[in-house]
Design an enzyme around this catalytic site. Structure first.
Site, mmCIF file in Angstrom:
data_model
loop_
_atom_site.group_PDB
_atom_site.id
_atom_site.type_symbol
_atom_site.label_atom_id
_atom_site.label_comp_id
_atom_site.label_asym_id
_atom_site.label_seq_id
_atom_site.Cartn_x
_atom_site.Cartn_y
_atom_site.Cartn_z
ATOM 1 N N CYS A 228 0.983 -1.457 0.108
ATOM 2 C CA CYS A 228 0.296 0.027 0.311
ATOM 3 C C CYS A 228 0.881 1.108 -0.127
ATOM 4 O O CYS A 228 2.278 1.247 0.155
ATOM 5 C CB CYS A 228 -0.861 0.017 1.279
ATOM 6 S SG CYS A 228 -0.073 0.562 2.822
ATOM 7 N N CYS B 40 43.953 -21.515 -13.641
ATOM 8 C CA CYS B 40 44.770 -21.579 -11.995
ATOM 9 C C CYS B 40 43.790 -20.662 -11.400
ATOM 10 O O CYS B 40 42.900 -20.284 -11.794
ATOM 11 C CB CYS B 40 45.923 -21.146 -12.509
ATOM 12 S SG CYS B 40 46.034 -19.383 -13.261
ATOM 13 N N ASP C 260 10.904 22.858 -35.353
ATOM 14 C CA ASP C 260 11.499 23.605 -36.058
ATOM 15 C C ASP C 260 10.891 22.981 -37.210
ATOM 16 O O ASP C 260 10.622 22.088 -37.602
ATOM 17 C CB ASP C 260 13.000 22.470 -35.412
ATOM 18 C CG ASP C 260 13.752 22.660 -37.001
ATOM 19 O OD1 ASP C 260 14.342 23.605 -36.777
ATOM 20 O OD2 ASP C 260 14.181 21.268 -37.189
ATOM 21 N N CYS D 29 3.386 1.181 2.589
ATOM 22 C CA CYS D 29 5.066 1.468 2.348
ATOM 23 C C CYS D 29 5.883 1.912 1.564
ATOM 24 O O CYS D 29 6.994 2.270 1.712
ATOM 25 C CB CYS D 29 4.045 -0.171 1.534
ATOM 26 S SG CYS D 29 3.179 -1.041 2.553
#
Length: 811
Positions: free
Chosen positions: A13, A80, A499, A16
């Protein structure tokens, strides 16, 4: 400074939302935090010492969880322990990764990351950057729809709860409706035995399918941060506890108050589960736009590797790879054609209905669909850099936005749940003091009703669900809201400034007029095209195109020299050729009288003139125009019909600009405006008209786009213009501006409807639940009816938002 979007679990809700925002905002290093209930996300901007792990811990402490996911890679090339360390380090350094571990023996790498901050492809690329090959395990598995999965979970719990509740409900309600049935049943089973049965069935509901309300609500209450689950837990729990006292310790209550409300507790829990199920289903539909866009992604690609063409997962394609494309296939990544020809359906990106011809050198966009031809192309943008990925990111950003109108809701909901609990306590107290006998029973019913009927969920979902659906639908219609608050800002727009070049016009000059003054027209035109081939000017390309269209053979040009701002002087064979404007002709001593009439005629039509002289004799006048887009006039008319002023801004001469404006029905023209002057024009228009939207496509439009109240970039324009804009039109159709305005109007109207419903519902029904109608009409609301009303209020808000999916393009 870093910005990430966390997926947050446990929010139910508006309370929260406020709690999560406050917790994140109080974390050291966090600059801003914005939480969206509909998307269940938190966007956090932070710097050191904050990091994703600490933010996750903050959420956990506040009672919410940052969702995490784990991906396992098969890694090739590790030999390795140093390789292990290298892979672990690059994974751990990726934003959003909480932990990473590598197993050398199994040749695997596992990374746990915060959902929303990164993904498997990004992690794979991180491993690849360290020099290793990584392939996600199970990468072909279908992506889980979290909301659909959540809805299925609620559905299972709802079925169990309904099955357990039904006997209690039927017997109790049947007994009230049909007294004979009640007497018969009680005679067969017995009142006390039936109370024990109700206790068992209701307890099974509360500790089984409805336990989530208690597991979340009670801890939140104990932390002093009650939320929606707390109200449900207290309401159902109170009814159940009171009934238990009546069943097992009746001596503790007055005889007149020894009633049980097991059916109320069970029905309340079941109805709330029904509401959550319907809400999860509806929420899933609000994210449909993102799923559609994500569904456009190709899963695999055919790539040249080691001389062979192999199928690889899309995440393994890298920039520079050569891909093979078969007829009918989706294009996997952005790239450029290196061989083959075809037509590509780009409607899902540009909105243009006709397939676009593609040949060598043409660009391809990920997610679009190849037509009948086979092509090979080179990958230029992959993963999150593709246009499709950027579009998805824009839509996600817009859907997660918080509009200014939300600030009022946040202030109210911050205190809503505590206020409801206070009202419930006051209601109980008033009924105990002033209520009729049995006062305790009336007090319980009224108090529980107040707790249950209050709905902060609807208040919290009112705005974000509309934004999610509205921006998603806008994306389907070819309009991307890069910034969600542009949705609200567009409501106040009084003037739209366009423009001219590339926005209202095609942005590609064409030769519209050829006026021969001397010599053979074809020969002169071929000479002019040969000279212009030496120039980079867009007008030169237009002259070249008309020569190609007429099939002319161009002669050799031995010398060519540009005269800045005037034109070109060239030598073609034994002829001295001048191509340029009137100033060039005057400078070179060419008699200008022959040019006068054509120049006047072209000026009347708003054409740009190109003058040609050969060996000092006027030979030709070309009229060049940037054609108006077919839909520009319709766009202007639609804006006028909506009561908006329209202005055209252009660097062209006043006469040329006014000719275009007259053709489009635009009354106001700002001509001969230098690129740096466009932002000043925006400021002046705002002073005169009010809030302004500026529409442009070029680099020189970026300052104006940024300074306008809402900047709208044409998607076919430059990246700089798009980055400066608030709204992006995916196609070149200026009617997209109208679509943006209409989507804004409809979305904001939808938000206001949702907010009115959410607030009116709570303002009207909470007093009814408290019993204000009882002294006059003897009406006291049943907690079960309150639970049903509360469940439906959230569903109503989401369903109303989903109506935006039905918005159509207004032409």
């Amino acid at each position: 400074m870093t910005t990430i979007r966390l997926s947050v679990a446990g929010m139910t809700c508006a309370s929260c939302v406020g709690r999560v925002e406050r917790a994140l905002g109080a974390t050291e290093g966090v600059q801003a935090a914005s939480v969206n209930l509909a998307t269940e996300t938190a966007e956090v901007t932070f710097d050191a010492p904050a990091d994703p792990a600490s933010l996750s811990a903050t959420l956990d402490k506040a009672g919410y969880l940052a969702r995490v996911d784990t991906v396992v890679f098969d890694v090739e090339g590790m030999s390795c322990a140093s390789c292990v360390g290298r892979v672990e380090r690059v994974l751990a350094a990726t934003t959003g990764v909480v932990s990473a571990s590598v197993n050398l023996a199994a040749e695997t790498a596992s990374a746990t990351f915060l959902v929303g901050t990164t993904d498997a492809d990004e992690l794979r690329r991180a491993v690849a950057s360290a020099g290793y090959s990584a392939k996600p395990r199970g990468q072909d598995a279908p992506q889980v729809d979290r909301k659909a999965d959540e809805a299925r979970g609620y559905r299972g719990r709802l079925i169990v709860a309904a099955a357990l509740t039904l006997p209690v409900f039927v017997v109790e309600m049947g007994g009230h409706l049909v007294p004979a049935f009640h007497h018969w049943f009680m005679g067969v089973v017995g009142p006390q035995t039936w109370r024990f049965i109700q206790f068992v069935l209701t307890l099974a509901v509360l500790v089984g399918p409805a336990r989530g309300f208690f597991l979340k609500g009670i801890p939140a209450l104990l932390r002093g941060a009650p939320e929606m689950n707390s109200l449900v837990a207290m309401g159902a729990g109170s009814a159940f506890a009171y009934s238990c006292v009546t069943t097992f310790a009746p001596w503790a209550l007055p005889v007149s108050a020894r009633n049980v409300y097991f059916e109320a507790a069970a029905v309340i829990a079941t109805l709330i589960l029904l509401g959550r199920y319907l809400e999860a289903r509806a929420k899933g539909r609000t994210g449909e736009a993102i799923r559609k866009l994500a569904g456009m992604k190709a899963k695999t690609a055919r790539v040249e590797r080691g001389g062979d063409v192999v199928d690889v997962a899309i995440g393994e394609v890298v920039v520079g790879d050569v891909l093979h494309l078969r007829p009918g296939e989706k294009i996997a990544v952005d790239g450029v054609v290196i061989s083959g020809e075809s037509h590509v359906d780009e409607a899902m990106i540009s909105g243009e209905p006709l397939p676009v011809a593609k040949a060598e050198g043409a660009g391809l966009i990920a997610g679009t669909v190849n037509g009948e031809g086979a092509m090979t192309f080179r990958a230029q943008k992959v993963g999150g850099d593709t246009m499709l990925a950027q579009i998805i990111r824009m839509v996600e950003d817009a859907q997660g936005a918080k509009l200014p109108i939300q600030s009022l809701v946040d202030k109210v909901t911050m205190y809503f749940v505590p206020a409801v609990m206070g009202l419930a306590a006051l209601t109980v107290f008033v009924w105990l003091i002033f209520g009729p006998d049995p006062a305790l029973q009336y007090a319980l019913v009224a108090g529980v009703s107040v707790l249950i009927i209050a709905c902060p969920c609807a208040m919290g979902l009112a705005t974000p669900t509309s934004i999610m659906v509205g921006t998603g639908r806008a994306a389907e219609l070819g309009v991307l809201f890069r910034k969600g608050d542009a949705l609200q800002a567009l409501q106040g727009i009084k003037v739209v400034a366009f423009d001219k070049t590339g926005t209202l016009t095609e942005g590609k000059p064409v030769v519209t007029d050829v006026v021969r003054l001397s010599g053979d027209e074809a020969t002169v035109l071929a000479v002019v095209a040969a000279v212009e081939a030496q120039s980079e000017h867009p007008i030169a390309r237009a002259i070249e195109r008309i020569a190609q269209d007429r099939g002319l053979t161009l002669p050799e040009v031995s010398q060519a020299r540009a005269v800045a701002g005037q034109g070109v002087r060239a030598q073609v064979g034994d002829q001295a050729v001048l191509v340029g404007n009137l100033r060039l002709m005057e400078r070179e001593g060419v008699e200008g009288a022959a040019f006068a009439a054509p120049l006047e005629a072209l000026a009347e039509k708003g054409r740009t003139p190109v003058l040609v002289a050969i060996d000092g004799v006027p030979a030709m006048v070309l009229g060049v125009s940037d054609p108006v887009r077919a839909t520009s006039r319709a766009a202007v008319e639609m804006l006028h019909a909506r009561g908006l002023s329209v202005v055209m801004v252009s660097g062209d001469t006043t006469r040329a600009a006014q000719a275009i404006a007259a053709e489009l029905g635009i009354e106001r023209v700002e001509a001969e405006v230098l690129p740096k002057g466009k932002a000043k024009i925006v400021a002046a228009l705002r002073e005169e008209f009010g809030e302004i939207a500026f529409v442009g496509d070029g680099i020189n439009d970026a300052p104006a786009l940024a300074s306008a109240d809402v900047g709208i970039a044409v998607g076919t324009g430059t990246d700089v213009a798009i980055e400066a804009a608030d709204v992006v039109l995916m196609g070149a159709d200026p009617r997209g501006v109208v679509t943006a305005l209409d989507m804004s109007a409809k979305t904001m109207r939808n938000i206001r409807q949702n907010l009115f419903w959410a607030f009116a519902y709570n303002v009207a029904l909470i007093p009814v639940a408290a019993g204000v109608l009882y002294p006059v009409w003897g009406v006291l609301l049943s907690p079960m009816l309150g639970a049903g009303a509360m469940a439906m209020s959230s569903v109503f808000v989401i369903s109303n938002a989903l109506r935006l999916n039905g918005v159509v393009v207004l032409k």
